[in-house]
Enzyme design. Structure first.
Site, PDB file in Angstrom:
ATOM      1  CB  ILE B   3      -1.026   0.044   1.176  1.00 13.00           C
ATOM      2  CG1 ILE B   3      -0.351  -0.224   2.528  1.00 13.00           C
ATOM      3  CG2 ILE B   3      -2.160  -0.937   0.931  1.00 13.00           C
ATOM      4  CD1 ILE B   3      -1.270   0.033   3.717  1.00 13.00           C
ATOM      5  CE  LYS B   5       9.346  -0.488  -3.346  1.00 11.31           C
ATOM      6  NZ  LYS B   5       9.619  -0.982  -4.681  1.00 11.31           N
ATOM      7  CB  ALA B   7      12.657   7.246   2.154  1.00  6.23           C
ATOM      8  CD  GLU B   8      13.022   4.359   7.867  1.00  9.38           C
ATOM      9  OE1 GLU B   8      14.205   4.107   8.105  1.00  9.38           O
ATOM     10  OE2 GLU B   8      12.211   4.692   8.735  1.00  9.38           O
ATOM     11  CB  ALA B   9       9.406   1.017   5.741  1.00  4.26           C
ATOM     12  CB  ILE B  11       3.536   0.153   4.327  1.00  8.74           C
ATOM     13  CG1 ILE B  11       4.602   0.835   5.190  1.00  8.74           C
ATOM     14  CG2 ILE B  11       2.258  -0.059   5.136  1.00  8.74           C
ATOM     15  CD1 ILE B  11       4.474   2.305   5.264  1.00  8.74           C
ATOM     16  CE  LYS B  20       7.789   2.182   8.867  1.00  6.29           C
ATOM     17  NZ  LYS B  20       7.617   3.484   9.486  1.00  6.29           N
ATOM     18  CG  ASP B 107       9.408  12.288   8.849  1.00  6.78           C
ATOM     19  OD1 ASP B 107       9.504  13.448   8.407  1.00  6.78           O
ATOM     20  OD2 ASP B 107       9.297  11.288   8.114  1.00  6.78           O
TER      21      ASP B 107
END
Lengths: 321, 196
Positions: B3, B5, B7-9, B11, B20, B107
Site C-alpha cells: 500500500i 513504499k 524511503a526506508e520501508a 508497507i 511495515k 518526522d
C-alpha cells in the site's frame, strides 16, 4: 545573446560565458588558505585574479568585451566581502557598456547547471559544499528547500575533521583517499531529523577519536555516516515529493563514494541518477552566466549582494510549469 | 498488497493487518544499515505502544521483530490530502500530549497524520525517539513548520499559528520549547528576513 557571469561567493573567483544558452567558456581561480577562509584574504585574491580570469574567459570564448549583451553575477548566499568583488566588477562592466546586469542566486545556479548537464527536468537536488547542505525541490514556482543542515555544511565538517588530522585545506580529496584504506566502522552519531541533518555533534564525537583510532578508519567512518545521512535525506525528499531523479552538486559532489551511494539509492527505487562534470559541480562562473541567461527578462530593483539569500526567495518565471 | 513504499520501508496490507518492513539499503554499509533498521524498528514499536497507553491515537501494534512491525490498519485519509485548518488545532493538542510524555515523533508532516471518524491518528514513527530534551521537542515543531511551508504554500502560516496556540494550551514546558524553537530558526544558515 552572449552572457558573461561572475562567481565570487567564497573561495572561487570564476567567469563563465554563455552564448544562446550554450556554455562557451568557464575559467576560474581558487583561493587556498592554510586553514579556514579569511574573508579579507579571499577578497584580495578575487580582486588580484579578476582581470586575468575575465581575459582568459573572453579568449576561450573567442569574443570581445564589447560583444557581451548581458552581465550576471552571483548575488548570494555567500561571504559579504567576497560577494562584493563580483558585484563591483560586474556593475562596472555593465554600466560602462550600458548592458543589463542580473543578480543570480548561487544555489539556484547550481541547480540549473545540473539540469543543463543531466537533462533531468525536475530532479531532487542534493547541494553539498563547504558552507551549504540543502535538499532542493521545485514546487509551485519556486525552488524550495526541503531539508538542510541545522548547523554547519558537510564540506565544513570534513574540513574541520581534516584540520584536526593535520590535513591541509580543502580536506575532501585526502579524506576520500584515507577512507578507501579504512575498514573498521566506528560508530558515529547518525543525526537525521525529518529531511534535515545535523553535523556539529559528529564533529565533537570524531575529535575525541583522534589518537585512539587510525586516520583511515576515522575517515572511512566519517564518510560512511555523513553520506548515508545525506542520501537518506535525499531519498526521503524523493519519496515525499514523488520525484524520480537525483542530482548531486556542490564541491563535495567531487567525492566518488557519495556519487556511488546516490547511484545505488536511485537504482533501488527505479529513479534516474547522473553525475555532473566535476568542473561544473564546484563553484563556477558558467552556472552564473547560464542562469543569468535564463533570467534575462527579469526586472530586478535591488542588485546589491544578499549574504543570506534564500533559494525560495526567488520566483522562477522561466520554467513552463 | 503493497500500500505504500516510503524511503526506508515497504508497507503491506495483508488480511486487514498492516506490515511495515524496513528494507535493506545497499547504499549503506551492512553494519550501519543493520543497526539503523533494527534500532528504528524496535523504538518505533515501543513508542507506538507508549502513545496508545497514554491516550494518543496511533495504530495499535500487534507484534514486531527485527525489521518488521505488524499493526492495525487505519482506514482513513491523510491530513495532507484533506487538509483543513480546524484539524491543526487537534494536531497541536496531540503533539503537545506526546511531548508531555517525552515522545519525539521525528518526522512530523501532514502526510504522517491520518483522519478517521474526525479523529487524528499519528502514523510513521520511523524516526521517533524518547527524549526529555527541549531541543528535540523544539525540533519536532520546526520539522512540522518546514513541512507545512513546503506543502501548503498558501495556508501554512495560518495553519502553523493555530497549531502553536493549541500546543501552548496543552504543553507543560511551552515557554522553554518555543524559545528554543526560535533559536533553531536563527541557527539555520539562511533564515527569513535576514538582510545583508
Amino acid at each position: 545573446m552572449i552572457v558573461l557571469g561572475i562567481e565570487s561567493t567564497a573561495h572561487t573567483f570564476g567567469v563563465g560565458i554563455v552564448k544562446d544558452g550554450k556554455i562557451i567558456a568557464n575559467e576560474r581561480d581558487t583561493y587556498k588558505p592554510k586553514e579556514g577562509i579569511i574573508p579579507r584574504e579571499a577578497m584580495e585574491h578575487h580582486y588580484d585574479v579578476a582581470p586575468s580570469i575575465i581575459q582568459r574567459a573572453l579568449e576561450k570564448a573567442n569574443v570581445k568585451l564589447s560583444d557581451i549583451d548581458l552581465y550576471a553575477y552571483s548575488q548570494g548566499p555567500g561571504i559579504p566581502s567576497c560577494l562584493r568583488v563580483g558585484y563591483e566588477i560586474s556593475r562596472y562592466l555593465s554600466n560602462k557598456s550600458k548592458k543589463k546586469l542580473i543578480g543570480v542566486n548561487h544555489s539556484i545556479a547550481h541547480l540549473e547547471i545540473a539540469r543543463y548537464f543531466t537533462g533531468f527536468d525536475d530532479p531532487v537536488m542534493l547541494y553539498v559544499s563547504g558552507g551549504n547542505t540543502q535538499i532542493i525541490v521545485y514546487k509551485e514556482g519556486k525552488y524550495r528547500v526541503f531539508g538542510e543542515t541545522q548547523d554547519i555544511g558537510v564540506g565544513n565538517l570534513i574540513d574541520r575533521v581534516g584540520r584536526a588530522l593535520n590535513i591541509p585545506f580543502p580536506a575532501g580529496p585526502k579524506i576520500e583517499e584515507l577512507a578507501k584504506k579504512g575498514s573498521k566502522y566506528i560508530e558515529i552519531p547518525y543525526v537525521i531529523k525529518g529531511m534535515d541533518v545535523s553535523f556539529s555533534g559528529i564533529e565533537t564525537h570524531i575529535k575525541k577519536l583522534i589518537g585512539k583510532e587510525s586516520a583511515e578508519n576515522i575517515a572511512y567512518s566519517l564518510q560512511e555516516t555523513v553520506f548515508s545521512m545525506l542520501i537518506e535525506a535525499a531519498e526521503r525528499a524523493m519519496a515525499y515529493c514523488n520525484k524520480d531523479s537525483l542530482v548531486i552538486t556542490g564541491g563535495v559532489a567531487a567525492n566518488k563514494r557519495l556519487n556511488e551511494m546516490g547511484k545505488i539509492m536511485c537504482e533501488e527505487r527505479n529513479a534516474k541518477f547522473k553525475e555532473i562534470p566535476l568542473e561544473y559541480a564546484g563553484d563556477n562562473g558558467a552556472m552564473i552566466a547560464y542562469t543569468g541567461y535564463l533570467m534575462k527578462d527579469y526586472e530586478q530593483i535591488d542588485l546589491k549582494p544578499i549574504r543570506n539569500y534564500r533559494t525560495d526567495a526567488v520566483e522562477i518565471k522561466y520554467r513552463k510549469w | 498488497m503493497i500500500i505504500a513504499k516510503g524511503a526506508e520501508a515497504v508497507i503491506r496490507l495483508e488480511n486487514g493487518i498492516v506490515i511495515k518492513e524496513r528494507i535493506r539499503k545497499n547504499y549503506r554499509i551492512e553494519e550501519l544499515d543493520y543497526k539503523l533498521r533494527k534500532s528504528r524498528t524496535s523504538i518505533e514499536a515501543k513508542v507506538m505502544k507508549l502513545c496508545r497507553e497514554n491516550g494518543i491515537l496511533c495504530p495499535n501494534v500487534i507484534d514486531y521483530n527485527d525489521f518488521e512491525i505488524r499493526m492495525e490498519y487505519i482506514d482513513g485519509k491523510k491530513l495532507s490530502d484533506s487538509f483543513s485548518l480546524d484539524l491543526m488545532k487537534e494536531l497541536g493538542k496531540t503533539v503537545a500530549k506526546m511531548h508531555n510524555i517525552n515522545i519525539i515523533h521525528g518526522d512530523l508532516t501532514t502526510s504522517n497524520v491520518m483522519i478517521k471518524d474526525n479523529k487524528l491518528y499519528i502514523i510513521d514513527f520511523g524516526l521517533a525517539k524518547i527524549s526529555k530534551k527541549i531541543e528535540d521537542k523544539a525540533t519536532d515543531i520546526f520539522t512540522l513548520k518546514e513541512a507545512l511551508k513546503a506543502n501548503h504554500t498558501e495556508l501554512w502560516e495560518k495553519a502553523f499559528n493555530i497549531f502553536i496556540s493549541e500546543y501552548k494550551n496543552v504543553s507543560i514546558e511551552k515557554d522553554k520549547i518555543l524559545e528554543r524553537y526560535y533559536d533553531i530558526e536563527k541557527r539555520r544558515r539562511y533564515y527569513e528576513n535576514s538582510n545583508y
